[in-house]
Enzyme design. Structure first.
Site, PDB file in Angstrom:
ATOM      1  N   ASN A  10       0.858  -1.191   0.000  1.00 31.32           N
ATOM      2  CA  ASN A  10       0.000   0.000   0.000  1.00 31.32           C
ATOM      3  C   ASN A  10       0.898   1.246   0.000  1.00 31.32           C
ATOM      4  O   ASN A  10       1.727   1.416   0.902  1.00 31.32           O
ATOM      5  CB  ASN A  10      -0.897  -0.044   1.251  1.00 31.32           C
ATOM      6  N   HIS A  13       0.977   6.189   1.948  1.00 31.87           N
ATOM      7  CA  HIS A  13       1.723   7.121   2.791  1.00 31.87           C
ATOM      8  C   HIS A  13       2.938   7.736   2.102  1.00 31.87           C
ATOM      9  O   HIS A  13       3.549   8.659   2.640  1.00 31.87           O
ATOM     10  CB  HIS A  13       2.027   6.485   4.140  1.00 31.87           C
ATOM     11  N   HIS A  46      -5.592   3.666  -1.664  1.00 32.12           N
ATOM     12  CA  HIS A  46      -6.915   4.044  -1.162  1.00 32.12           C
ATOM     13  C   HIS A  46      -7.205   5.481  -1.593  1.00 32.12           C
ATOM     14  O   HIS A  46      -6.568   6.421  -1.111  1.00 32.12           O
ATOM     15  CB  HIS A  46      -6.905   3.932   0.374  1.00 32.12           C
ATOM     16  N   ARG A  48      -9.298   8.212  -1.011  1.00 32.82           N
ATOM     17  CA  ARG A  48     -10.269   8.606   0.014  1.00 32.82           C
ATOM     18  C   ARG A  48     -11.139   9.744  -0.498  1.00 32.82           C
ATOM     19  O   ARG A  48     -10.728  10.525  -1.350  1.00 32.82           O
ATOM     20  CB  ARG A  48      -9.551   9.028   1.298  1.00 32.82           C
ATOM     21  N   ARG A  52      -6.931  12.867   0.881  1.00 35.65           N
ATOM     22  CA  ARG A  52      -5.849  13.327   1.766  1.00 35.65           C
ATOM     23  C   ARG A  52      -4.483  12.760   1.376  1.00 35.65           C
ATOM     24  O   ARG A  52      -3.464  13.315   1.725  1.00 35.65           O
ATOM     25  CB  ARG A  52      -6.160  13.001   3.229  1.00 35.65           C
ATOM     26  N   GLU A  73      -8.627   0.556  -3.013  1.00 38.39           N
ATOM     27  CA  GLU A  73      -9.484   0.579  -1.822  1.00 38.39           C
ATOM     28  C   GLU A  73     -10.446   1.733  -1.974  1.00 38.39           C
ATOM     29  O   GLU A  73     -10.034   2.863  -2.287  1.00 38.39           O
ATOM     30  CB  GLU A  73      -8.644   0.778  -0.564  1.00 38.39           C
ATOM     31  N   THR A 104      -8.471   3.649   8.408  1.00 40.35           N
ATOM     32  CA  THR A 104      -9.698   2.865   8.372  1.00 40.35           C
ATOM     33  C   THR A 104      -9.881   2.155   9.713  1.00 40.35           C
ATOM     34  O   THR A 104      -9.135   1.248  10.049  1.00 40.35           O
ATOM     35  CB  THR A 104      -9.624   1.844   7.222  1.00 40.35           C
ATOM     36  N   GLU A 154     -11.162  -9.291   2.910  1.00 37.98           N
ATOM     37  CA  GLU A 154      -9.896  -8.956   3.563  1.00 37.98           C
ATOM     38  C   GLU A 154     -10.198  -8.819   5.048  1.00 37.98           C
ATOM     39  O   GLU A 154     -11.049  -8.008   5.439  1.00 37.98           O
ATOM     40  CB  GLU A 154      -9.308  -7.655   2.999  1.00 37.98           C
ATOM     41  N   HIS A 193      -3.847  -4.398   7.703  1.00 36.52           N
ATOM     42  CA  HIS A 193      -3.965  -3.242   8.582  1.00 36.52           C
ATOM     43  C   HIS A 193      -3.102  -3.406   9.820  1.00 36.52           C
ATOM     44  O   HIS A 193      -3.274  -4.349  10.576  1.00 36.52           O
ATOM     45  CB  HIS A 193      -5.409  -2.943   9.009  1.00 36.52           C
TER      46      HIS A 193
HETATM   47  N1  PXP Z   1      -5.973  -3.068   4.006  1.00 36.00           N
HETATM   48  C1  PXP Z   1      -6.955  -2.128   4.047  1.00 36.00           C
HETATM   49  C2  PXP Z   1      -8.315  -2.518   3.578  1.00 36.00           C
HETATM   50  C3  PXP Z   1      -6.687  -0.814   4.470  1.00 36.00           C
HETATM   51  O1  PXP Z   1      -7.675   0.102   4.508  1.00 36.00           O
HETATM   52  C4  PXP Z   1      -5.366  -0.480   4.838  1.00 36.00           C
HETATM   53  C5  PXP Z   1      -5.046   0.927   5.232  1.00 36.00           C
HETATM   54  O2  PXP Z   1      -5.257   1.776   4.161  1.00 36.00           O
HETATM   55  C6  PXP Z   1      -4.391  -1.468   4.758  1.00 36.00           C
HETATM   56  C7  PXP Z   1      -4.711  -2.757   4.369  1.00 36.00           C
HETATM   57  C8  PXP Z   1      -2.957  -1.188   5.105  1.00 36.00           C
HETATM   58  O3  PXP Z   1      -2.846  -0.865   6.447  1.00 36.00           O
HETATM   59  P1  PXP Z   1      -1.468  -0.314   7.009  1.00 36.00           P
HETATM   60  O4  PXP Z   1      -1.195   0.963   6.298  1.00 36.00           O
HETATM   61  O5  PXP Z   1      -1.735  -0.153   8.464  1.00 36.00           O
HETATM   62  O6  PXP Z   1      -0.440  -1.371   6.710  1.00 36.00           O
END
Ligand code: PXP
Length: 242
Positions: A10, A13, A46, A48, A52, A73, A104, A154, A193
């Site tokens: 992901n 960030h 994602h 959003r 952001r 996402e 999330t 998931e 997550h």
């Molecule tokens: N899976 C989903 C569905 C999420 O919403 C997120 C956060 O955007 C992640 C995985 C990844 O989470 P993290 O950034 O905490 O590794």
């Protein structure tokens, strides 16, 4: 037999850091390409409602430039549905979204939102997009995913990641049971997550899991290791547990 566990990186960030200054760098698409080169099996982003981190342009560029699958996402809104149908990513993971949350928080109430979700799941599937639902490890959510015809769930590992001691052990057991129940019913199971190289092993050891989606800790580790080495370290931590 335990099947291969894919790593979805992901890149949200990377965009968070870029947007903190309103400049063009660091580029999340460049990060996605580096992650792919280092062995990521897919990229997750994602988009959003408040944009952001990831922007509409990032999604367009990811679709154009990636050679590994993109998992979008998205909140269950008409706006996001239209964007998904326009870009047709490989997969779409429907997540709950509240504007005020930091990330999330909690899973989608697939059971309580059946009537809202059913046409979205159908529309995405009709467009050839593999739909997953981001849910808590609870039997009623798995039943709901089945009723909706979602091919993938998931499992939300956020609570597991935050807990310690006996509470973590109990949450891990819920994840193990939910993965077994979903897989028994023909649903492909992913998780994500809050996962880090230090807490990923018990999750990666759940035999039914096919994919982990990991972002924040990987991007954090990348500050010290570089993104390629951070991805390789996560891959190694997953493989050891498998
Ligand atoms: N899976 C989903 C569905 C999420 O919403 C997120 C956060 O955007 C992640 C995985 C990844 O989470 P993290 O950034 O905490 O590794």
């Amino acid at each position: 037999m335990t099947e291969f566990l894919r790593l979805g990186v992901n890149i949200d960030h990377v965009a968070t850091v870029r947007n903190a200054r309103g400049v063009g760098y660091p580029d999340p698409v460049r990060a996605a390409l580096v992650a792919a080169e280092a062995g990521a099996d897919g990229i997750t982003a994602h988009l959003r409602e408040d944009r952001r981190h990831i922007t509409d342009d990032d999604i367009a560029r990811l679709v154009a430039e990636l050679t590994i699958p993109l998992n979008l996402e998205m909140a269950a809104t008409e706006e996001m549905l239209a964007i998904a149908l326009r870009h047709r990513p490989h997969a779409a993971c429907i997540v709950p979204e509240k504007r005020e949350e930091r990330t999330t928080e909690g899973g989608l109430d697939a059971a309580g939102m059946h009537n809202h979700l059913a046409p979205m799941v159908s529309a995405l599937q009709d467009a050839g997009i593999r739909v997953s639902l981001f849910v808590e490890p609870a039997a009623r959510q798995i039943d709901a995913a089945l009723r909706l015809g979602a091919p993938v769930i998931e499992l939300h590992t956020g609570a597991y990641a935050e807990m310690t001691g006996d509470a973590r052990t109990a949450e891990l057991q819920r994840l193990i049971d939910a993965a077994a129940l979903a897989a028994k019913n023909g649903i492909e199971v992913h998780a994500g997550h809050g996962l880090t190289v230090d807490n990923v092993a018990p999750i990666a050891a759940i035999p039914q899991l096919r994919e982990l989606n990991i972002g924040h800790s990987l991007i954090a580790d990348a500050i010290f290791l570089g993104l390629g080495d951070a991805v390789r370290a996560m891959r190694a931590a997953m493989d050891v547990a498998r």
